[in-house]
Scaffold this active site. Structure first.
Site, PDB file in Angstrom:
ATOM      1  N   ALA A 168       0.812  -1.282   0.068  1.00 59.20           N
ATOM      2  CA  ALA A 168       0.138   0.017  -0.120  1.00 59.20           C
ATOM      3  C   ALA A 168       0.874   1.185   0.185  1.00 59.20           C
ATOM      4  O   ALA A 168       0.491   2.236  -0.619  1.00 59.20           O
ATOM      5  CB  ALA A 168      -0.894   0.031   1.018  1.00 59.20           C
ATOM      6  N   ASP A 169       1.790   1.163   0.744  1.00 55.11           N
ATOM      7  CA  ASP A 169       2.663   2.537   1.022  1.00 55.11           C
ATOM      8  C   ASP A 169       3.600   2.718  -0.481  1.00 55.11           C
ATOM      9  O   ASP A 169       3.524   3.754  -1.039  1.00 55.11           O
ATOM     10  CB  ASP A 169       3.965   2.223   1.986  1.00 55.11           C
ATOM     11  CG  ASP A 169       3.461   2.529   3.294  1.00 55.11           C
ATOM     12  OD1 ASP A 169       2.358   3.406   3.394  1.00 55.11           O
ATOM     13  OD2 ASP A 169       3.902   1.932   4.571  1.00 55.11           O
TER      14      ASP A 169
END
Length: 395
Positions: A168-169
């Protein structure tokens, strides 16, 4: 002699922390942008161990190579004035605070564009810049759950499982970098900057791609199926006589080639394996046929035979094996570079290749505030100004 780097001439003020923002800015730095990483002076942020303390760790070096570093306490009015001064000649500012923080610090896009109409502000957040969750802190694993990723990851029938990387990051950082570059291109026509936004939540749902689209369009709710592919078979991890390998036999042509290579052409005409849907429905039966065949030879045999026959196949590596692989070495996936403290570090290179203006990793990450004085001098501040800032704790 090489041409100027792809992003030479662009200046980036990097206010970001932890991973999503630095992953975004790393792309810009590697392609030649002048990146100034702006960090609070030591002791100002109680969470500094998460993003600044261990300068020589592999993770920090990999995220923040090719950047300069200055310290700046934005809680002081003088600190904000310095940032405004830097913004006058900057092209891009990147931040990944919670949405309310930049408003509280006086660093909203509306304020910044009044200082410099060409400025591009990139804001990366957990859940977006507005909405019912806008002030929630966004951590990678939390977003993996909220996005639905964990519901399709793990063994069939088991508990939801996080992915083994900060997907996600890094995904939100890459989408933000794409948005920044789009804004830079558009600015050439309009002369105006704009506000670029990405969120971990939207980015990860977008990266779910066909899994999310299956539900939205077909009402098919995807579930975890372990190492099997949800819509193709045989496609997954199989056991050879000496280890594991991945097989990707998707589509009728590949399936028929597989059957010929393993000496089982009779499988092609069997009704239960007649097409992709049938093979998925009868996956367990098919695997019972394939498992003893694959167990007759080692991984190297199957990787060679299947790839030569046009069937995708590859080993399941540990991390040391990854970097020992000849293709990985040929691609130059890692590079050892110097740091300002005289210690070499090894980082991951950019996977995007440009033929004429390629990315380059020239140096490791900077020490904390290593370039504070030089950046301030470039902005027009005198040595007396710089000493006064330091004495007050502004830098």
């Amino acid at each position: 002699m090489l041409d100027a780097k792809a992003l030479s001439g662009l200046r980036v003020l990097d206010l970001s922390r932890v991973r999503a923002g630095p992953a975004c800015v790393r792309i810009l730095a590697d392609f030649g942008a002048d990146v100034i990483r702006i960090e609070p002076p030591p002791g100002v942020d109680p969470n500094e161990a998460m993003f600044a303390a261990d300068r020589m760790s592999g993770d920090f070096q990999n995220l923040n190579r090719n950047k300069r570093s200055m310290t700046l306490n934005l809680k002081y009015p003088e600190g904000r004035k310095i940032l405004y001064k830097l913004a006058e000649t900057a092209d891009i500012i990147v931040e990944n605070w919670r949405p309310d923080v930049k408003e509280r610090l006086g660093l909203s896009y509306d304020i910044l564009k009044d200082i410099n109409p060409r400025i591009i502000l990139a804001s990366i957040s957990g859940y977006g810049q507005s909405g019912p969750y806008e002030r929630r802190p966004g951590f990678d694993q939390i977003i993996q759950g909220v996005s639905g990723l964990m519901s399709v990851t793990g063994e069939a029938g088991g508990r939801p499982m996080r992915a083994g990387l900060a997907v996600a990051d890094v995904g939100a950082g890459m989408y933000a970098a794409v948005g920044i570059l789009m804004a830079v291109i558009e600015r050439e026509r309009s002369g105006q900057g704009q506000w670029v936004q990405s969120s971990l939540l939207h980015s990860l749902i977008a990266m779910l791609d066909f899994q999310a689209a299956r539900y939205l369009n077909d009402g098919d709710i995807p579930v975890a199926v372990g190492n099997d592919h949800p819509t193709s078979s045989p496609m997954g991890v199989y056991k050879a006589s000496d280890g594991l390998f991945n097989l990707g036999s998707s589509g009728e042509g590949t399936w028929q080639r597989l059957c010929k290579i393993i000496g089982s052409e009779h499988l092609i005409g069997m009704p239960e394996f007649a097409n992709e849907r049938a093979r998925v429905q009868n996956r367990a039966t098919l695997n019972q046929v394939l498992d003893p065949i694959f167990a007759k030879h080692g991984v190297d045999h199957w990787v060679t035979a299947l790839n030569e026959g046009g069937v995708p196949c590859g080993p399941v590596y540990t991390m040391p094996q990854v970097f020992e692989d000849p293709q990985v070495q040929h691609l130059g996936v890692s590079k050892t570079v110097p740091t300002s403290v005289g210690v070499d570090v090894t980082v991951i290179t950019q996977p995007v290749k440009l033929s004429r203006t390629p990315a380059e990793v020239d140096s490791g990450a900077p020490q904390w505030g290593e370039h504070t004085d030089s950046v301030l001098r470039e902005a027009g501040f005198s040595d007396d100004d710089i000493r006064a800032f330091a004495e007050k704790g502004v830098v």
